[in-house]
Design an enzyme around this catalytic site. Structure first.
Site, PDB file in Angstrom:
ATOM      1  N   GLY A 138      18.405   3.439  -1.201  1.00  0.00           N
ATOM      2  CA  GLY A 138      17.157   3.526  -1.946  1.00  0.00           C
ATOM      3  C   GLY A 138      16.565   4.914  -2.041  1.00  0.00           C
ATOM      4  CE  LYS A 191      -0.973   1.809  -1.725  1.00  0.00           C
ATOM      5  NZ  LYS A 191      -2.417   1.861  -1.379  1.00  0.00           N
ATOM      6  CB  SER A 218       2.111   5.116  -3.677  1.00  0.00           C
ATOM      7  OG  SER A 218       3.368   5.582  -3.258  1.00  0.00           O
ATOM      8  CE1 TYR A 236       1.754   1.775   0.752  1.00  0.00           C
ATOM      9  CE2 TYR A 236       3.507   3.033  -0.298  1.00  0.00           C
ATOM     10  CZ  TYR A 236       2.188   2.913   0.097  1.00  0.00           C
ATOM     11  OH  TYR A 236       1.298   3.929  -0.169  1.00  0.00           O
TER      12      TYR A 236
END
Length: 337
Positions: free
Chosen positions: A291, A152, A124, A148
């Site tokens: 963010g 990755k 990602s 998340y």
């Protein structure tokens, strides 16, 4: 050639199944169906005109996964299985680390035991640092800011370490930008559980009347219209990137961006969706979310050089196919099945 597709009932996975069959591969799917529907596989079979073996197995189930490898002559793996919602990952990080990291370690162990050394990994763009400048290249600074993205990034490091330990391993790390759209047939598409986390499925829900208004987080960014800019990529283009990765496997572990190299704003997407659907799609401007970046898009030149891939579909194509899917399937795979 038999390709195991973990998470093959999901949004991207189901589109990859179609591309694999059309290219002469035989996919086999394992999926625990925690955030997907088996109907997606049946629809992929309908498009491709060929049966697709399916096993409801969690990739953390070593024995169950091993039985699938025992049953089929798997030569390569495309690995999608995992949890994928950025916001949710901050609420239940243990589940994300367990599913995404522990599951992948089990998968690698089973692959090694069966002499299968090729893996295309679903990574990602969230692995990049929010401080990195655009366009993002594969050498841009890394620094995921949510659980998340960290799963990755950690798995990219795991795969790099595994590849360095044994030259038989061959890994592609495909860093996706923002997949949208649907198969042009309208038979398969994105079917999120509950309230969508991503922009285009949310817009689709507003366009079909399932949701009343689209929240837009921030209209004061330094962008042409003040809303955030992202690199949207058609899911079929993305699926074809996986096929090209399989065709260009090479020893070691390599990362490659899958994006268009173009950025579109939230309001660009909304306006395109209004034009295609004929629906008003009201918006509610809200404060920026912590963010969120103003602009994020890829430099996709490495994908062209390394796996001979580039995106072909336009934003208008993406939106038209998204609306075709959403209007035919307003309740996702629970429609007409």
């Amino acid at each position: 050639m038999t390709v195991l597709v973990t998470g093959g009932a999901g949004f991207i996975g189901s589109h990859v199944l179609v591309e694999l069959i059309e290219a002469g591969y035989q996919p086999v799917v394992v999926d625990n169906l925690c955030n997907s529907q088996q109907t997606a596989i049946a629809r992929a079979e309908q498009i491709a005109g060929k049966p697709i073996p399916f096993h409801q197995v969690d990739i953390r189930d070593k024995a169950g996964l091993g039985r699938v490898f025992d049953q089929y002559p798997v030569s390569q793996v495309i690995h999608f299985a995992g949890l994928k919602a950025v916001g949710e990952s901050s609420q239940i990080p243990l589940s994300y680390y367990d599913n995404n990291i522990a599951g992948t370690l089990v998968l690698l162990d089973v692959m090694q035991a069966h002499g299968v050394w090729d893996l295309v990994f679903s990574s990602s763009a969230t692995v990049y640092s929010p401080e990195a400048t655009v366009p993002l290249t594969e050498s841009s600074p890394l620094g995921a800011i949510n659980p998340y993205g960290r799963t990755k990034l950690m798995l990219e490091q795991v795969l790099a370490d595994v590849a360095a330990s044994d030259s038989r391993w061959r890994f592609w790390l495909l860093r996706y930008f923002n997949p949208i759209g649907a198969h042009p047939s309208g038979l398969i598409g994105e079917d999120p559980n509950g309230i969508p986390n991503n922009l285009v499925p949310y817009v689709a829900k507003v366009a079909t009347g399932a949701l009343p208004v689209l929240p837009v987080f921030g209209d004061d960014y330094p962008t042409p219209d003040g809303t955030g800019v992202r690199d949207y990529i058609h899911v079929v283009d993305l699926a074809r990137g996986h096929l090209q990765a399989l065709r260009h496997m090479a020893s070691g572990c390599r990362a490659v961006n899958l994006g268009t190299g173009k950025g579109y704003s939230v309001m660009d997407v909304v306006k395109a969706y209004r034009a295609v659907s004929g629906q008003p799609i009201p918006v509610d401007i809200k404060p920026r979310r912590a963010g969120d970046q103003a602009t994020c898009y890829a430099d996709p030149s490495a994908a062209k050089a390394l796996i001979d891939w580039s995106a072909e579909y336009s934003l208008d194509d993406m939106i038209a196919h998204s609306w075709h899917w959403a209007s035919k399937n307003p309740n996702g795979y629970r429609t007409n099945d």
